[in-house]
Design an enzyme around this catalytic site. Sequence first.
Site, PDB file in Angstrom:
ATOM      1  N   LYS A   1     -17.238  -1.919   5.693  1.00 42.46           N
ATOM      2  CA  LYS A   1     -17.659  -2.777   4.800  1.00 42.46           C
ATOM      3  C   LYS A   1     -19.193  -2.832   4.581  1.00 42.46           C
ATOM      4  O   LYS A   1     -19.651  -2.883   3.678  1.00 42.46           O
ATOM      5  CB  LYS A   1     -17.022  -4.296   5.270  1.00 42.46           C
ATOM      6  CG  LYS A   1     -17.357  -5.103   4.259  1.00 42.46           C
ATOM      7  CD  LYS A   1     -16.741  -6.605   4.544  1.00 42.46           C
ATOM      8  CE  LYS A   1     -16.643  -7.554   3.400  1.00 42.46           C
ATOM      9  NZ  LYS A   1     -16.047  -8.563   3.663  1.00 42.46           N
TER      10      LYS A   1
ATOM     11  N   PHE B   1     -11.062  -8.111  14.047  1.00 42.49           N
ATOM     12  CA  PHE B   1     -10.027  -8.383  12.770  1.00 42.49           C
ATOM     13  C   PHE B   1      -9.694  -7.387  11.914  1.00 42.49           C
ATOM     14  O   PHE B   1     -10.338  -6.927  11.276  1.00 42.49           O
ATOM     15  CB  PHE B   1     -10.398 -10.046  12.004  1.00 42.49           C
ATOM     16  CG  PHE B   1      -9.447 -10.167  11.135  1.00 42.49           C
ATOM     17  CD1 PHE B   1      -8.063 -10.708  11.660  1.00 42.49           C
ATOM     18  CD2 PHE B   1      -9.695 -10.264   9.804  1.00 42.49           C
ATOM     19  CE1 PHE B   1      -7.092 -11.224  10.712  1.00 42.49           C
ATOM     20  CE2 PHE B   1      -8.790 -10.687   8.780  1.00 42.49           C
ATOM     21  CZ  PHE B   1      -7.524 -11.167   9.241  1.00 42.49           C
ATOM     22  N   GLN B   2      -8.466  -7.261  11.807  1.00 45.12           N
ATOM     23  CA  GLN B   2      -8.075  -6.158  10.670  1.00 45.12           C
ATOM     24  C   GLN B   2      -8.804  -4.935  11.140  1.00 45.12           C
ATOM     25  O   GLN B   2      -9.010  -4.076  10.115  1.00 45.12           O
ATOM     26  CB  GLN B   2      -8.213  -6.514   9.428  1.00 45.12           C
ATOM     27  CG  GLN B   2      -7.357  -7.592   9.106  1.00 45.12           C
ATOM     28  CD  GLN B   2      -7.126  -7.783   7.330  1.00 45.12           C
ATOM     29  OE1 GLN B   2      -7.893  -7.481   6.815  1.00 45.12           O
ATOM     30  NE2 GLN B   2      -5.981  -8.372   7.071  1.00 45.12           N
TER      31      GLN B   2
ATOM     32  N   GLU C   1       0.788  -1.279  -0.064  1.00 42.77           N
ATOM     33  CA  GLU C   1       0.035   0.037  -0.127  1.00 42.77           C
ATOM     34  C   GLU C   1       0.957   1.134  -0.050  1.00 42.77           C
ATOM     35  O   GLU C   1       0.494   2.345  -0.234  1.00 42.77           O
ATOM     36  CB  GLU C   1      -0.916  -0.072   1.296  1.00 42.77           C
ATOM     37  CG  GLU C   1      -1.947  -0.972   1.087  1.00 42.77           C
ATOM     38  CD  GLU C   1      -1.607  -2.321   1.690  1.00 42.77           C
ATOM     39  OE1 GLU C   1      -0.438  -2.524   1.765  1.00 42.77           O
ATOM     40  OE2 GLU C   1      -2.555  -3.376   1.719  1.00 42.77           O
TER      41      GLU C   1
ATOM     42  N   MET D   1      23.976   9.821   2.970  1.00 43.15           N
ATOM     43  CA  MET D   1      23.753  10.778   3.588  1.00 43.15           C
ATOM     44  C   MET D   1      24.142  10.808   4.954  1.00 43.15           C
ATOM     45  O   MET D   1      24.733  11.277   5.549  1.00 43.15           O
ATOM     46  CB  MET D   1      22.281  11.280   3.219  1.00 43.15           C
ATOM     47  CG  MET D   1      22.208  12.860   3.800  1.00 43.15           C
ATOM     48  SD  MET D   1      23.293  14.029   2.973  1.00 43.15           S
ATOM     49  CE  MET D   1      22.187  14.506   1.531  1.00 43.15           C
TER      50      MET D   1
END
Lengths: 171, 560
Positions: free
Chosen positions: B159, B109-110, B47, B465
């Site tokens: 959802k 969940f999630q 993502e 760097m």
Amino acid sequence: MRHVISVLVQDHPRVLNRITSLFARRGFNLESLAVGTTHVPGLSRISLVVSGDDRTLEQVEKQLNRLIEVLKVTDHSEPHVERELALVKVHVGGLEERLAIKDIQEAFRARVVDVAKESLILELTGDSNKINSFVEALRPFGLLEVMRTGAVAMSRGERVLKVREKREEAV
Amino acid sequence: MKGAEALLKAMEQEGVEVIFGHPGGAIMPTYDALYDSPIRHILVRHEQGGVHAATAYARASGKVGVVMATSGPGALNLVTGLADAYMDSTPVVAITGNVPRSLIGTDAFQEADVTGVTMPITKHNYLVQDVNDLPRVIKEAFYIARSGRPGPVLVDVPKDVQLAEFTGSFDVKLDLPGYKPTLRGHPRQIERALEALEKAERPVLMVGGGAQDAHAEILAFAEKTGIPVITTLMGLGAFPGTHPLWLGMPGMHGTVAANRAIYHADVILAVGLRFDDRVTGKVSRFAPHAHTIIHVDVDPAEIGKIVRTQVPIVGDARLVMRELLRGAKPLRLATWWRELEEWRTRHPLTYRPRPHLQSQEVIRAFYEATGGNAIVTTGVGQHQMFAAQFFRVSRPRSFLTSGGLGTMGVGLPFAIGAQVARPGELVIDFDGDGSFQMTLQELATVVKYKLPVKVVVLNNGFLGMVRQWQDLFHAKRYSEVYLADSNPDFARLAEAYGIRGVRVERKEDLKKGVDAVLETDGPVVAEFKVYQEEGVFPMIPSGASVEEMITEDPRQEVGA
């Protein structure tokens, strides 16, 4: 310097969260915060007490204004009315103390809102200084609980905090 | 119609043509609806790659970039990219699924409080509670993302809301009483700005990322007045990097001429920039001789945030520059230009030639071979600064880098987003071996969509760097910055994905390597093994001022 700021917001979920998290992440010092609805459905008004120098305060105002749900921000530098409500539960040892507390109550024009055998709950409204003094006056008797709402403020006279003025053409 | 279809339809109405994303449980109804939607979807492998690609798509195209992810881990993987887009004021809309409303707050969940998490790193966010709100929320989200000071907006859709029957209307009006960006500069302030510029003896025009779309006005203004122009890292491309009025980039790794010009300037016109600490250095020593700083910014909160401003102009850079251009007169700056020229000729951007292949010459070779006609993306680190210094960008929206957040790993996903936005153009990602390895799984996305991006990995075997700072400020104690002992063979890695791999190790093979990259039709990953101990110069140490500038050669005269 201490500033009292009024913020008119849409009373959406999490709007308070947005404001407090803004203070946290920008390192502004928030001393008190009081929220309530207004006479306009959907609008709430928040009173903030903030301390900081002019530049900090300018940023506080500007950053608050960036929030989508903030309609208007006013720093009450002009003459304004400021009030805070406190509930103080104080220990009462005996009759002598009861009378002494009554004197303080009258001097501050506080109200007794609960009486028990060994305690009283007193209610007081006033500006924050007055409440500080009141609490200090009661301290020797034994403070059991002190609950303060935080300051709320309103400009005196004609000045009104209303919608659709948020971004006057800047500076 | 289901909520999911309404969501996509509302996005179509906003002109969305492409979504970058990754499916998962809580966003599945929308992915199901996507199957029948005209909106194109680019499947990324992580993502974070999606949100960076959407960011670059937005920057390269001027449209809003869209990314989609599932709840919990999917949404949380957007966090870095959203913060990056927020810091660099990029219009991105993130659509995330969430667990059904009945499960919100149950540690399902999630499940994660994504609106809570992203509050400080988005311009605004929504949790959609009612399916019929979808068209309004989407309309608001896109409007907020692209208007005023652009920024990311997240829309979290449970959802069951995606599955609910939509009975509302798509004919919705914007109702954002608390959101009215000021676009037109105040006429009196514009007048004051012009007055200050007319009297100025040593003026400079500083251009930032917020002025990319004002490039035509800026060019006209500069040519009419003869004012020297400085572009920040985010402003590169907003003014031609080949123009004689251009002094380069200011700040930590800026040019001597640009930094000295700011140091000695009496009037500064700053447009669409926010005085980042990488630009100002020590704020109390920034532009100490400027009696007038004119700051043009669409976000009132930026004005006076870092530096004191005498002439504040809240407004859209393009509209304000148009007004300034209308009143602009040629300035008499011959004396000032004599000084500027001297700094510019005495301290050009350069590097000490070495027997090894060097990053700077690789970038310069690509610049010369392409004539600058490319969209450049970078990761974050030394290679980023070398690209900013040696690839002279002359078109707006053509140098895509992570300025504010300094997000390592943006290079490849930025290249993907840019290539999707501008398919016909040459897109080159100058990346570092450290940066590239943070998101290189997106090579799969490159393959899947046959994106002809050119990834140029400047492999110095170090987190260069960090190593440079350890060199300068930590007595060369190279703590955990060595990568060469464990780096993959980048060319073979590319081949494992089915992408052409090129490797160049010697100076004499440079041209051949560059040609191989540019002659390849499709994607390429080219590894250039460069000198390991190179430093980026000039450099003003963090928190220091122009007077403490370190140029490459310590024997050169430095300071103001």
